[in-house]
Structures are given as structure tokens and as C-alpha cells.
Design an enzyme around this catalytic site. Structure first.
Site, short mmCIF file in Angstrom:
data_model
loop_
_atom_site.label_atom_id
_atom_site.label_comp_id
_atom_site.label_asym_id
_atom_site.label_seq_id
_atom_site.Cartn_x
_atom_site.Cartn_y
_atom_site.Cartn_z
N LYS A 1 -5.12 -9.31 -5.75
CA LYS A 1 -6.26 -9.70 -4.94
C LYS A 1 -7.41 -8.72 -5.14
O LYS A 1 -7.17 -7.52 -5.29
CB LYS A 1 -5.79 -9.75 -3.49
CG LYS A 1 -6.77 -9.29 -2.46
CD LYS A 1 -6.18 -9.23 -1.08
CE LYS A 1 -6.48 -7.88 -0.42
NZ LYS A 1 -7.88 -7.57 -0.23
N LYS B 1 -11.10 -3.48 -2.17
CA LYS B 1 -11.91 -2.26 -2.27
C LYS B 1 -11.08 -1.14 -2.88
O LYS B 1 -11.57 -0.35 -3.67
CB LYS B 1 -12.40 -1.84 -0.89
CG LYS B 1 -13.43 -2.77 -0.31
CD LYS B 1 -13.95 -2.21 1.00
CE LYS B 1 -13.92 -3.25 2.09
NZ LYS B 1 -12.77 -3.10 3.00
N LYS C 1 0.83 -1.21 0.00
CA LYS C 1 0.00 0.00 0.00
C LYS C 1 0.86 1.26 0.00
O LYS C 1 0.51 2.26 -0.62
CB LYS C 1 -0.99 -0.01 1.17
CG LYS C 1 -2.12 -1.03 0.99
CD LYS C 1 -3.29 -0.80 1.94
CE LYS C 1 -4.45 -1.73 1.58
NZ LYS C 1 -5.61 -1.62 2.47
P1 ATP Z 1 -8.89 -2.45 1.28
O1 ATP Z 1 -8.51 -2.53 -0.17
O2 ATP Z 1 -9.40 -1.10 1.70
O3 ATP Z 1 -7.81 -3.00 2.21
P2 ATP Z 1 -10.22 -4.99 1.32
O4 ATP Z 1 -11.07 -5.35 0.17
O5 ATP Z 1 -8.86 -5.62 1.42
O6 ATP Z 1 -10.15 -3.41 1.43
P3 ATP Z 1 -10.60 -5.30 4.19
O7 ATP Z 1 -11.63 -4.49 4.91
O8 ATP Z 1 -9.17 -4.91 4.29
O9 ATP Z 1 -11.05 -5.38 2.64
O10 ATP Z 1 -10.75 -6.82 4.65
C1 ATP Z 1 -11.97 -7.37 5.18
C2 ATP Z 1 -11.88 -8.89 5.18
O11 ATP Z 1 -12.00 -9.39 3.84
C3 ATP Z 1 -10.56 -9.44 5.73
O12 ATP Z 1 -10.84 -10.59 6.50
C4 ATP Z 1 -9.79 -9.82 4.49
O13 ATP Z 1 -8.86 -10.86 4.72
C5 ATP Z 1 -10.92 -10.28 3.58
N1 ATP Z 1 -10.57 -10.11 2.16
C6 ATP Z 1 -10.29 -8.94 1.54
N2 ATP Z 1 -10.04 -9.14 0.25
C7 ATP Z 1 -10.14 -10.49 0.03
C8 ATP Z 1 -9.99 -11.32 -1.12
N3 ATP Z 1 -9.68 -10.81 -2.31
N4 ATP Z 1 -10.18 -12.66 -0.99
C9 ATP Z 1 -10.50 -13.19 0.22
N5 ATP Z 1 -10.66 -12.44 1.35
C10 ATP Z 1 -10.49 -11.12 1.27
MG MG Z 2 -7.54 -4.98 2.96
#
Ligand code: ATP
Ligand code: MG
Length: 326
Positions: A193, A196, A111
Site C-alpha cells: 500500500k 508515508k 509495522k
Molecule cells: P503511515 O505510513 O505513517 O501509517 P499512511 O500513509 O498510512 O502513513 P495514515 O496517516 O496512517 O497514512 O492514514 C491517513 C488516512 O489515509 C487513513 O484514513 C488511511 O486509511 C488512508 N490511507 C493511507 N494510505 C492509503 C492508501 N494507500 N490508499 C487509500 N487510503 C490510504
Molecule cells: Mg497508516
């Protein structure tokens, strides 16, 4: 019986990666042990944001999580900033966390590379995460694979604090991860991956048309250039999504049709869309009901915060006593 804790950032739209990697597990696990789920808004302010947007996203996240199946009668769902002890414990943990451990976190490295200016908050993010979990002395944390390293650091922090201030008592348990079979969903770009913050997502509450608009151009097996080229299902992100959403006989059929070039990728995606609809239509319907009745969401969050405040206060009392503040 232990306690379950997990959190999600209101940093954007709840997506199918979050759902398959974490939230679906939360829904199942809430019936097995005392469960606490948190919308971690203090985490989400690390990247630039608009205050009005944060309010909106926090609400949308609550709607998405309840629609996905969290039952406020069964588990506690709350917003992190409604329980100020999270940041209090995070400061304390700052003082026992080795700087080197923070600097080697993969998420920090990824990040920070994408940011013009890097805040101390991005570096210290896993400390606040450790505080979120340990404030409830939770021992099981259902997360996606990307969070394993952060969770390992939570265990280091628990161990260090215990060794310093509560030797032999194990005041803070060392929290263990709980993964799903779909622990890492790739983004529609097929590159990183689904996140968001990467704009490569399918939202859990998006309509069938919106999903199709994103699914149609999504990256598949890069070696399948023409429809007549046979594919390798295992390297295709669409096949991984079939494994998550389609019935086992459909998954088998998809693998055969791909590897024999019986179907083109669009045919395969159309079948996936229908499988997704089977799972997502009821979730969307619940979200509509929650939008029509905002008090259901407000009440769920208020009840959750009330319960969590009491537990948080109790833990902090124990921390203060052991550290010489009380
Ligand atoms: P950001 O990009 O803002 O970090 P994010 O999509 O990674 O957002 P988080 O809020 O950081 O979402 O994570 C919430 C939950 O979703 C965590 O348990 C994380 O491990 C899971 N998670 C996030 N992205 C994935 C993915 N691509 N596959 C499986 N699990 C995921
Ligand atoms: Mg995340």
C-alpha cells in the site's frame, strides 16, 4: 444527524493514497454533517522522529488538508495534542481493551516486523485511535481500507465501555467506516500500500516534474516486458490511478491501448500525468496561497481546537461521572 471524525498522522508527506482513500471524501462529507478532522501528532511519535521535523510536518499537513479543500468555516480541523483529553480517554480505554485484540491487528504485525525495537505505543495505537473518534462520539469515520480493522476494534471498545459503565444508554456510539471507490492505493513499487512510512508515494503537493520523476519508473503490469507485449490493465497500478484521476472515456481508451499493446507504458503514464495535473494544479495553487499567508492556517487550527476542546470536555465529564471520578 450524526458526527463525522477522521484523522491523519503527520508522519510524512500527505500523498495521493491518503487523498484518494480518505481526504477527498472528507472534503465532500464536510457539507453533509458536523465534521471533525484531526492531525494526530501523538500517533506520529510512535516511530523515531526529530522534534523540529514534527513541527514542520504538522504544519505541512495542515496546509495540504486545507489546500485539498477542507473549509475551516464548514468543518473543524485541529491538532490532536492541542486537546489533551485524547490521551486521557486513551488511558481509560486501555483498561477495557483485550490484549489479544491488539496483538492480532495487521498493522501492528506489519509495522512491528519492520522495527528493531517495538514500543508499547505501537501496540496500543488503536486504543488512542478509538479515543480520538469516541471523544467526539462520532458515528461515521471516512478512512481507507487499511483502517477497517482498527475501526472494528473501536466498536469493541465502545461496546465494552458502555456495557461496564453505561449499560442501556449507548453513551458511546459504535462508529462505522465510510470508504471511497479508491479505498486502497498501491505504492509506486507495486508491492505494498502507498504509505508515508514506505517511501513509495507521490505527494499531493509535488510539482509536475517531481511527479514525473516518480511516475516514469513506477511498476506496471510485470508481464509487459516489451512495448509490443499486450498488458492486463486490471493488474496494473497505473491503470488503477487512471481510474482515480482520468475521465471515464480516457480510462476506457487506456484499457484498449494497454490490452492491444497500442501504447507503451510510458505513453500511458504521460496521459495519467496530464489527468493528475487537472486535479492537482488548483490544490497546489491553494497551498501556495496558504504558505504566503500563515495566519490563515494558524486561525483555522486555533478555531478548530477551540470547538473540539469544548466537545471533548463535555464527553470527559460524562465519562468521569459514570466511572466514579466525579
Ligand atoms: P503511515 O505510513 O505513517 O501509517 P499512511 O500513509 O498510512 O502513513 P495514515 O496517516 O496512517 O497514512 O492514514 C491517513 C488516512 O489515509 C487513513 O484514513 C488511511 O486509511 C488512508 N490511507 C493511507 N494510505 C492509503 C492508501 N494507500 N490508499 C487509500 N487510503 C490510504
Ligand atoms: Mg497508516
Amino acid at each position: 444527524m450524526g458526527r463525522i471524525f477522521s484523522g491523519i498522522q503527520p508522519s510524512g508527506e500527505l500523498h495521493i493514497g491518503n487523498y484518494l482513500g480518505a481526504v477527498k471524501n472528507w472534503v465532500a462529507l464536510q457539507h453533509t454533517a458536523e465534521s471533525i478532522f484531526c492531525i494526530v501528532d501523538y500517533h506520529a511519535i510512535i516511530t523515531a522522529y526529530e522534534p523540529a521535523q514534527l513541527r514542520q510536518r504538522r504544519r505541512e499537513m495542515a496546509i495540504g488538508l486545507l489546500a485539498a479543500g477542507l473549509d475551516p468555516q464548514v468543518c473543524s480541523l485541529f491538532v490532536q495534542s492541542d486537546v489533551p483529553e485524547h490521551t486521557e480517554l486513551a488511558w481509560i480505554f486501555n483498561t477495557v481493551t483485550p490484549l489479544g485484540e491488539l496483538e492480532r491487528q495487521t498493522q501492528f504485525k506489519d509495522k512491528s516486523q519492520r522495527m528493531e525495537s517495538v514500543s508499547a505505543g505501537l501496540l496500543n495505537y488503536p486504543i488512542l485511535q478509538a479515543a480520538d473518534i469516541l471523544l467526539y462520539r462520532a458515528d461515521l469515520v471516512p478512512v481507507g481500507e487499511d483502517q477497517l480493522q482498527h475501526l472494528e476494534l473501536s466498536r469493541v471498545i465502545a461496546r465494552r465501555w458502555n456495557a461496564e459503565f453505561a449499560p442501556d444508554t449507548g453513551f458511546f456510539p459504535e462508529p462505522q467506516p465510510k470508504l471511497t471507490p479508491t479505498r486502497r492505493i498501491m505504492g509506486l513499487d507495486g508491492q505494498s500500500k502507498m504509505s508515508k512510512s514506505m517511501g513509495n508515494t507521490i505527494g499531493l503537493l509535488e510539482s509536475k516534474d517531481e511527479i514525473w520523476t516518480k511516475l516514469r519508473p513506477a511498476v506496471t503490469d510485470p508481464k509487459r516486458i516489451k512495448k509490443t507485449d499486450p498488458g492486463t490493465p486490471e493488474v496494473c497500478n497505473i491503470y488503477q490511478l487512471h481510474k482515480a484521476f482520468s475521465a471515464p472515456d480516457t480510462v476506457e481508451h487506456v484499457a484498449v491501448q494497454c490490452s492491444t499493446a497500442g501504447w507503451g507504458c510510458i505513453d500511458c503514464k504521460k496521459v495519467l500525468l496530464e489527468s493528475m495535473e487537472t486535479e492537482l494544479v488548483p490544490i497546489r495553487a491553494r497551498a501556495e496561497r496558504l504558505r504566503a499567508e500563515p495566519s490563515l492556517v494558524d486561525d483555522a487550527l486555533a478555531t478548530g481546537a477551540g470547538r473540539c476542546r469544548a466537545t471533548a470536555r463535555e464527553t470527559m465529564q460524562g465519562v468521569r461521572e459514570r466511572m466514579g471520578f466525579a
